[in-house]
Enzyme design. Structure first.
Site, PDB file in Angstrom:
ATOM      1  N   SER A 264     -47.262 -25.901 -32.791  1.00  0.00           N
ATOM      2  CA  SER A 264     -47.554 -25.610 -31.384  1.00  0.00           C
ATOM      3  C   SER A 264     -46.266 -25.351 -30.606  1.00  0.00           C
ATOM      4  CB  SER A 264     -48.278 -26.806 -30.764  1.00  0.00           C
ATOM      5  OG  SER A 264     -48.426 -26.609 -29.380  1.00  0.00           O
TER       6      SER A 264
ATOM      7  N   LYS B  12     -49.993 -22.802 -28.281  1.00  0.00           N
ATOM      8  CA  LYS B  12     -49.222 -23.574 -27.302  1.00  0.00           C
ATOM      9  C   LYS B  12     -50.171 -24.564 -26.626  1.00  0.00           C
ATOM     10  CE  LYS B  12     -46.150 -21.699 -24.495  1.00  0.00           C
ATOM     11  NZ  LYS B  12     -44.758 -21.271 -24.380  1.00  0.00           N
TER      12      LYS B  12
ATOM     13  N   ASN C 237     -51.880 -33.168 -27.708  1.00  0.00           N
ATOM     14  CA  ASN C 237     -50.444 -33.342 -27.478  1.00  0.00           C
ATOM     15  C   ASN C 237     -50.256 -34.620 -26.670  1.00  0.00           C
ATOM     16  OD1 ASN C 237     -47.789 -33.321 -26.769  1.00  0.00           O
ATOM     17  ND2 ASN C 237     -47.709 -31.138 -26.277  1.00  0.00           N
TER      18      ASN C 237
ATOM     19  N   CYS D 284     -45.359 -34.743 -25.760  1.00  0.00           N
ATOM     20  CA  CYS D 284     -44.344 -33.931 -25.077  1.00  0.00           C
ATOM     21  C   CYS D 284     -43.345 -34.905 -24.460  1.00  0.00           C
ATOM     22  CB  CYS D 284     -44.975 -33.051 -24.005  1.00  0.00           C
ATOM     23  SG  CYS D 284     -43.706 -32.171 -23.062  1.00  0.00           S
TER      24      CYS D 284
ATOM     25  N   LYS E 102     -50.931 -35.311 -32.276  1.00  0.00           N
ATOM     26  CA  LYS E 102     -49.501 -35.064 -32.542  1.00  0.00           C
ATOM     27  C   LYS E 102     -48.665 -36.182 -31.940  1.00  0.00           C
ATOM     28  CE  LYS E 102     -45.979 -31.483 -32.534  1.00  0.00           C
ATOM     29  NZ  LYS E 102     -45.751 -30.041 -32.351  1.00  0.00           N
TER      30      LYS E 102
ATOM     31  N   GLY F 297     -35.792 -28.396 -34.909  1.00  0.00           N
ATOM     32  CA  GLY F 297     -34.952 -27.702 -35.891  1.00  0.00           C
ATOM     33  C   GLY F 297     -34.394 -28.648 -36.938  1.00  0.00           C
TER      34      GLY F 297
ATOM     35  N   GLY G 195     -41.076 -30.730 -38.257  1.00  0.00           N
ATOM     36  CA  GLY G 195     -39.733 -31.089 -37.799  1.00  0.00           C
ATOM     37  C   GLY G 195     -38.675 -30.531 -38.741  1.00  0.00           C
TER      38      GLY G 195
END
Ligand code: RRO
Length: 310
Positions: free
Chosen positions: A27, A51, A132, A135, A170, A222, A248
């Site tokens: 997402s 998203k 979600n 965040c 998540k 990343g 991740g």
């Protein structure tokens, strides 16, 4: 002859969703349009996650919203989205062209809001919803929900009571004990758990002596966060029985296999698309397939959680 992406070894059943291979779009990386999601599916993704969308439209934070750092990106987009009413059109359009499952990422500022948005997304055709609750930088939603067990349980129960499609949750790494949150979500009815959202982070400009992001703080994604995410998946696998989706820093097939050995049934890829393009999914899936063949495994499932048995 079958192409590597069609081999049965790669098929996974994720809480009732059938994926032709275990790679998924994470997402938050790309927009909502049917064209974008289709190009990711053509790049080889076994499923796509949209998203995050909420009840009302949101503009998001002021620029800059993304900054590149060593081995990753820090973002503070601030949940920009068109609101669920507008977004249901995108879900319908995407479902008309996509041949892989579409999972709608949803958020809210209360359990009722999560449920309202999830119901609308499911009615529009989403094959599952991903809540979600992680965040890292928007007040009164996301991680502010996912770090409080009682609130997290209330949100998951409310959505489960109203939505018949699978409900994924998540999770945030920005908590003392992610396995406790995983257990809370699973007991409340979560059908699968995605681990992890971004890690709280920031970057400061030396010349101006000011934080770079418009929101000052954001979330790191990343390669830099991969070992954190692998540890989270490993800990969750030890505590709960529901399927885990690893997320991740996955950039290549080795990363994906590492997550499976830790306990992931599927993996989500996000930041790597910026470097490698949409075909990253095909490349990762082919690499997983070659690994399974070389090791004599008949299915991805045989590798899931293997690191716990050695
Ligand atoms: O929009 C964002 O700023 C954002 C979200 Br919703 C999220 O879940 N994770 C993240 O790093 N950024």
């Amino acid at each position: 002859m079958k192409t590597p992406l069609e081999t049965e070894r790669l098929n996974v059943n994720l809480a009732g969703l059938r994926l032709n291979n275990p790679t998924m779009l994470a997402s938050g990386i790309l927009g909502y349009s049917a064209d974008t999601l289709e190009s990711i599916a053509e790049g080889g993704a076994g499923a796509v996650v949209t998203k995050s969308v909420g009840l009302k439209p949101r503009k998001g934070y002021a620029n800059p919203t993304v900054v590149q750092v060593n081995c990753g990106l820090i973002n503070a987009m601030g949940l920009p989205n068109p609101g669920i009413e507008e977004f249901t059109k995108d879900i319908r359009e995407a479902k008309a062209v996509l041949k892989v499952p579409l999972i709608a990422s949803v958020y809210g500022f209360s359990a009722e809001e999560y449920a309202t948005v999830a119901v609308k997304a499911a009615k529009a055709g989403a094959d599952a919803v991903e809540l979600n609750v992680s965040c890292p930088h928007v007040k009164e939603t996301g991680a502010e929900i996912g770090q409080k067990p009682e609130v997290l349980a209330e949100v998951v129960k409310k959505v489960k009571a109203n939505v018949e499609k699978p409900v994924f949750v998540k999770l945030s790494p920005n908590v003392a004990d992610i396995a406790e949150m995983a257990e809370t979500a699973a007991k409340a009815g979560a059908d699968a758990l995605t681990a992890i959202n971004t890690v709280k982070a920031m970057a400061i400009d030396l010349e101006t002596a000011k934080p770079i992001l418009g929101n000052r703080k954001g979330g790191l994604s990343g390669q830099a966060i991969k070992p954190i995410a692998v540890r989270c998946v490993y800990e969750i696998y030890e505590r709960v029985k529901v399927p885990i989706i690893g997320c991740g820093g996955i950039t290549n097939w080795r990363d994906a296999v590492e997550f499976m050995l830790a306990g992931a049934t599927a993996v989500q890829i996000g930041t790597a698309i910026a470097q490698k393009g949409p075909n990253v999914f095909k490349t990762v899936a082919k690499g997983i397939d070659a690994y399974l063949k070389r090791k004599g495994f008949r299915s991805v499932n045989e590798t899931v959680g293997m690191a716990h048995r050695s």
